[in-house]
Scaffold this motif. Structure first.
Motif, PDB file in Angstrom:
ATOM      1  N   GLU A 134      32.605 -14.659  71.257  1.00 62.99           N
ATOM      2  CA  GLU A 134      31.916 -13.130  72.182  1.00 62.99           C
ATOM      3  C   GLU A 134      32.209 -12.020  72.244  1.00 62.99           C
ATOM      4  OE1 GLU A 134      32.256 -15.942  75.707  1.00 62.99           O
ATOM      5  OE2 GLU A 134      30.618 -17.100  75.163  1.00 62.99           O
ATOM      6  N   ILE A 135      33.808 -11.848  71.532  1.00 58.59           N
ATOM      7  CA  ILE A 135      35.266 -10.751  72.128  1.00 58.59           C
ATOM      8  C   ILE A 135      35.807 -10.425  70.104  1.00 58.59           C
ATOM      9  CG2 ILE A 135      36.025 -11.158  73.985  1.00 58.59           C
ATOM     10  CD1 ILE A 135      38.310 -11.973  71.122  1.00 58.59           C
ATOM     11  N   GLU A 136      34.615 -10.309  69.060  1.00 60.02           N
ATOM     12  CA  GLU A 136      34.878 -10.430  67.834  1.00 60.02           C
ATOM     13  C   GLU A 136      35.066  -8.940  67.676  1.00 60.02           C
ATOM     14  OE1 GLU A 136      33.883 -13.157  64.232  1.00 60.02           O
ATOM     15  OE2 GLU A 136      31.821 -13.071  65.992  1.00 60.02           O
ATOM     16  N   ALA A 183      45.028 -11.703  66.242  1.00 59.36           N
ATOM     17  CA  ALA A 183      44.929 -11.997  66.691  1.00 59.36           C
ATOM     18  C   ALA A 183      45.777 -13.723  67.277  1.00 59.36           C
ATOM     19  CB  ALA A 183      43.503 -11.909  67.159  1.00 59.36           C
ATOM     20  N   ILE A 184      45.975 -14.146  67.915  1.00 58.65           N
ATOM     21  CA  ILE A 184      46.194 -15.215  68.521  1.00 58.65           C
ATOM     22  C   ILE A 184      45.918 -15.659  70.032  1.00 58.65           C
ATOM     23  CG2 ILE A 184      48.279 -16.810  68.971  1.00 58.65           C
ATOM     24  CD1 ILE A 184      50.458 -14.729  68.150  1.00 58.65           C
ATOM     25  N   LEU A 185      44.736 -17.710  69.019  1.00 59.30           N
ATOM     26  CA  LEU A 185      44.258 -17.426  70.597  1.00 59.30           C
ATOM     27  C   LEU A 185      44.552 -18.577  70.838  1.00 59.30           C
ATOM     28  CD1 LEU A 185      42.492 -15.954  68.342  1.00 59.30           C
ATOM     29  CD2 LEU A 185      40.584 -16.718  69.484  1.00 59.30           C
ATOM     30  N   TYR A 186      44.661 -19.078  72.485  1.00 63.36           N
ATOM     31  CA  TYR A 186      44.922 -20.416  72.858  1.00 63.36           C
ATOM     32  C   TYR A 186      43.556 -20.922  73.249  1.00 63.36           C
ATOM     33  CZ  TYR A 186      47.625 -23.162  75.729  1.00 63.36           C
ATOM     34  OH  TYR A 186      48.533 -23.871  76.853  1.00 63.36           O
ATOM     35  N   ASP A 218      33.653 -13.812  61.808  1.00 60.96           N
ATOM     36  CA  ASP A 218      33.351 -12.604  61.240  1.00 60.96           C
ATOM     37  C   ASP A 218      33.849 -12.660  59.942  1.00 60.96           C
ATOM     38  OD1 ASP A 218      32.916  -9.808  60.636  1.00 60.96           O
ATOM     39  OD2 ASP A 218      32.556  -9.668  62.518  1.00 60.96           O
ATOM     40  N   PRO A 219      34.087 -12.405  58.803  1.00 64.45           N
ATOM     41  CA  PRO A 219      34.110 -11.954  58.026  1.00 64.45           C
ATOM     42  C   PRO A 219      35.313 -10.921  57.488  1.00 64.45           C
ATOM     43  CG  PRO A 219      32.118 -11.699  57.806  1.00 64.45           C
ATOM     44  CD  PRO A 219      32.276 -11.948  58.953  1.00 64.45           C
ATOM     45  N   ARG A 220      35.811 -10.470  58.840  1.00 66.44           N
ATOM     46  CA  ARG A 220      36.471  -9.217  58.840  1.00 66.44           C
ATOM     47  C   ARG A 220      38.204 -10.089  59.450  1.00 66.44           C
ATOM     48  NH1 ARG A 220      33.183  -5.440  63.296  1.00 66.44           N
ATOM     49  NH2 ARG A 220      33.310  -7.270  63.858  1.00 66.44           N
ATOM     50  N   PHE A 221      38.085 -11.149  59.577  1.00 61.98           N
ATOM     51  CA  PHE A 221      38.748 -12.049  59.890  1.00 61.98           C
ATOM     52  C   PHE A 221      39.216 -13.121  58.942  1.00 61.98           C
ATOM     53  CE2 PHE A 221      37.894  -9.836  63.837  1.00 61.98           C
ATOM     54  CZ  PHE A 221      38.901  -9.296  64.573  1.00 61.98           C
TER      55      PHE A 221
END
Length: 129
Positions: A69-71, A84-87, A98-101
């Motif tokens: 939702e925030i790519e 980007a660190i996701l908790y 996303d292939p950009r990540f």
């Protein structure tokens, strides 16, 4: 997650983005009470913050958000090679990322007293996209 990060990494310049006014007020109180320097608080969504045109960041820490939702915001908010660190409560769904990540790592751990599990996922923004 920004305040504990700032406590251990005093060298960081930190922008806390919080859409709820009451929570933003609380963050201001905590930042002031702890006398944390180079911390600013933006009341609004990540998209609203990025619409103001800040320079891309090296690092973005996100809590309780679905990455899909925030790519777009993460892509434009991070420098190439930025992290980007996701908790979160679950691992990343690899096929929909996303292939950009690129998912660099994921660590699952249990919360004390049986309060469930959490996952810390580290994503890297592609250098070219």
């Amino acid at each position: 997650p920004g305040i504990p990060l700032k406590i251990v990494r005093t060298d960081l310049h930190l922008v806390l983005v919080e859409p709820v006014q009451k929570k933003s007020s609380f963050l201001r109180t905590i930042v002031g009470s702890l006398k944390l320097w180079n911390v600013s608080i933006f009341t609004g969504t990540l998209r609203q913050y990025l619409d103001q045109g800040p320079p891309p960041s090296d690092l973005m820490v996100l809590r309780a958000l679905r990455f899909d939702e925030i790519e777009e915001e993460a892509f434009f908010g991070l420098k190439p090679g930025g992290k980007a660190i996701l908790y979160r409560t679950e691992k990343m769904d690899m096929p929909s990322t996303d292939p950009r990540f690129r998912v660099e790592s994921e660590k699952t751990f249990s919360l004390p007293m049986g309060h469930g599990n959490r996952v810390i996922s580290v994503l890297s923004r592609a250098v070219t996209a």
